[in-house]
Design an enzyme around this catalytic site. Sequence first.
Site, PDB file in Angstrom:
ATOM      1  N   TRP A 167    -139.130 -88.082 -52.903  1.00 39.80           N
ATOM      2  CA  TRP A 167    -140.088 -86.610 -52.637  1.00 39.80           C
ATOM      3  C   TRP A 167    -140.718 -85.561 -53.955  1.00 39.80           C
ATOM      4  O   TRP A 167    -140.714 -84.912 -53.974  1.00 39.80           O
ATOM      5  CB  TRP A 167    -138.902 -86.419 -51.746  1.00 39.80           C
ATOM      6  CG  TRP A 167    -139.063 -87.303 -50.576  1.00 39.80           C
ATOM      7  CD1 TRP A 167    -137.530 -87.691 -49.472  1.00 39.80           C
ATOM      8  CD2 TRP A 167    -139.987 -88.057 -49.509  1.00 39.80           C
ATOM      9  NE1 TRP A 167    -138.261 -88.377 -48.732  1.00 39.80           N
ATOM     10  CE2 TRP A 167    -139.366 -88.792 -48.725  1.00 39.80           C
ATOM     11  CE3 TRP A 167    -141.140 -87.095 -49.472  1.00 39.80           C
ATOM     12  CZ2 TRP A 167    -140.094 -88.701 -47.699  1.00 39.80           C
ATOM     13  CZ3 TRP A 167    -142.140 -87.891 -48.485  1.00 39.80           C
ATOM     14  CH2 TRP A 167    -141.675 -88.736 -47.561  1.00 39.80           C
TER      15      TRP A 167
ATOM     16  N   LYS B 183    -135.200 -84.416 -40.026  1.00 38.37           N
ATOM     17  CA  LYS B 183    -134.291 -85.031 -40.633  1.00 38.37           C
ATOM     18  C   LYS B 183    -132.527 -84.569 -39.453  1.00 38.37           C
ATOM     19  O   LYS B 183    -132.197 -85.811 -39.313  1.00 38.37           O
ATOM     20  CB  LYS B 183    -134.133 -84.672 -41.984  1.00 38.37           C
ATOM     21  CG  LYS B 183    -135.141 -85.397 -42.836  1.00 38.37           C
ATOM     22  CD  LYS B 183    -135.840 -86.795 -43.176  1.00 38.37           C
ATOM     23  CE  LYS B 183    -136.927 -87.018 -43.233  1.00 38.37           C
ATOM     24  NZ  LYS B 183    -137.626 -86.731 -44.396  1.00 38.37           N
TER      25      LYS B 183
ATOM     26  N   ASP C 289    -136.227 -78.525 -51.952  1.00 36.89           N
ATOM     27  CA  ASP C 289    -136.985 -79.143 -50.674  1.00 36.89           C
ATOM     28  C   ASP C 289    -135.222 -79.766 -50.264  1.00 36.89           C
ATOM     29  O   ASP C 289    -134.755 -80.413 -50.788  1.00 36.89           O
ATOM     30  CB  ASP C 289    -137.653 -80.600 -50.913  1.00 36.89           C
ATOM     31  CG  ASP C 289    -137.780 -81.481 -50.197  1.00 36.89           C
ATOM     32  OD1 ASP C 289    -137.891 -81.277 -48.649  1.00 36.89           O
ATOM     33  OD2 ASP C 289    -138.519 -82.581 -50.124  1.00 36.89           O
TER      34      ASP C 289
HETATM   35  C1  LIG Z   1    -138.344 -87.257 -45.562  1.00 40.25           C
HETATM   36  C2  LIG Z   1    -139.128 -86.140 -46.715  1.00 40.25           C
HETATM   37  C3  LIG Z   1    -139.858 -85.996 -47.190  1.00 40.25           C
HETATM   38  C4  LIG Z   1    -141.350 -85.519 -46.302  1.00 40.25           C
HETATM   39  O1  LIG Z   1    -141.701 -85.096 -44.767  1.00 40.25           O
HETATM   40  P1  LIG Z   1    -142.836 -84.721 -44.230  1.00 40.25           P
HETATM   41  O2  LIG Z   1    -142.484 -83.937 -43.079  1.00 40.25           O
HETATM   42  O3  LIG Z   1    -143.300 -86.237 -43.608  1.00 40.25           O
HETATM   43  O4  LIG Z   1    -143.685 -84.687 -44.937  1.00 40.25           O
HETATM   44  C5  LIG Z   1    -140.479 -84.537 -47.821  1.00 40.25           C
HETATM   45  N1  LIG Z   1    -138.910 -84.122 -49.000  1.00 40.25           N
HETATM   46  C6  LIG Z   1    -137.866 -85.538 -48.553  1.00 40.25           C
HETATM   47  C7  LIG Z   1    -136.437 -84.708 -48.837  1.00 40.25           C
HETATM   48  C8  LIG Z   1    -137.705 -85.418 -47.135  1.00 40.25           C
HETATM   49  O5  LIG Z   1    -136.200 -86.065 -46.677  1.00 40.25           O
END
Ligand SMILES: *Cc1c(COP(=O)(O)O)cnc(C)c1O
Length: 361
Positions: free
Chosen positions: A101, A195, A171
């Site tokens: 990511w 998540k 993030d």
């Molecule tokens: C799942 C995830 C993403 C991607 O998320 P989307 O909403 O599918 O774009 C980005 N960063 C992390 C840390 C993730 O766990």
Amino acid sequence: MGRIYNFSAGPAVLPEEVLKEAAEEMLDYNGYGMSVMEMSHRSKAFEGIINEAEKDLRELMNIPDNYKVLFLQGGASQQFAAVPMNLMKNKVADYIITGQWAKKAYQEALIYGKANAIASSADKTFSYIPDCSDLPISEEADYVYICENNTIYGTKYKTLPNTKGKPLVADLSSCILSEPIDVTKYGLIFAGVQKNVGPAGVVIVIIREDLISEDTLPATPTMLKYKIHADNKSLYNTPPAYGIYICGKVFKWIKNMGGLEAMKARNEKKAKILYDYLDQSKLFKGTVVKEDRSLMNVPFVTGDANLDAKFVKEAKAAGLENLKGHRTVGGMRASIYNAMPIEGVEALVDFMKKFEEENLS
Ligand SMILES: *Cc1c(COP(=O)(O)O)cnc(C)c1O
């Protein structure tokens, strides 16, 4: 049919209480005679929902008044572009690469400016967090970027990088609300909610006000401008209204559980059950260095791909689902987000013990 224990990395398990409440309110939300899905985002009812959600999130995370809270769309991945488009005034940013990511965010930033990969743990398949105490931060950097909890590899920063005064962009998709954090240490936090918070389709952005400006990169779409969304209180266009409503219910659930300190204690307890077992198992092995282990995502392997596949299959038959590791890592991964009950982790470890007994040659 009953509910299974869902160890999916995302979209992931939600609190049963929240799902039940949403079901009860499906046909008639609060006497309005319609579901939240059917109502105007400009209605009094929805105004109440989004304002309450923001208020509860601010309270839970102790978000200072000089930060805006935005409920946006496009998932976490859209923020990979929105961040550089809004924040790259000097067209320079430093990225710490701790997994897929972070790498994707870095690659996206390269489209818009000079993104520097100033540290990485790629050398050991992202099984650790690099030392970030004295990084070669660029003089001109507009921000320093991290992925705080690495969903795929199961690592987590235990101390934030020393950004030498540059704004930290993080993030938090797979760790938001899992424990208390000090929001003042960040310039911008974003998290896709699927998540640890709610249904896919909502991304939460928490941004310090001085980072919000008209002055974005020239081709920035209106929909990616933080200023537009901040000025319009996340209602510039139709927001992901039902998703925000569920997020709001999860915020209330966390408050009822005792807030983020209580969440942290609960998450530590759950993770300990699993890690303690992994550390003494003769069959299974955790893949991450101990100091950097995530409380949310726990990857493990047997070292034998066939045995891993057998485990995943038999676990599913026993009501323990979505334990297959990410396609780039193999093995298994148990995601044990806020909504995973302790009983789920106990059931997993009991099953692993039994599997170990049966399969250790
Ligand atoms: C799942 C995830 C993403 C991607 O998320 P989307 O909403 O599918 O774009 C980005 N960063 C992390 C840390 C993730 O766990």
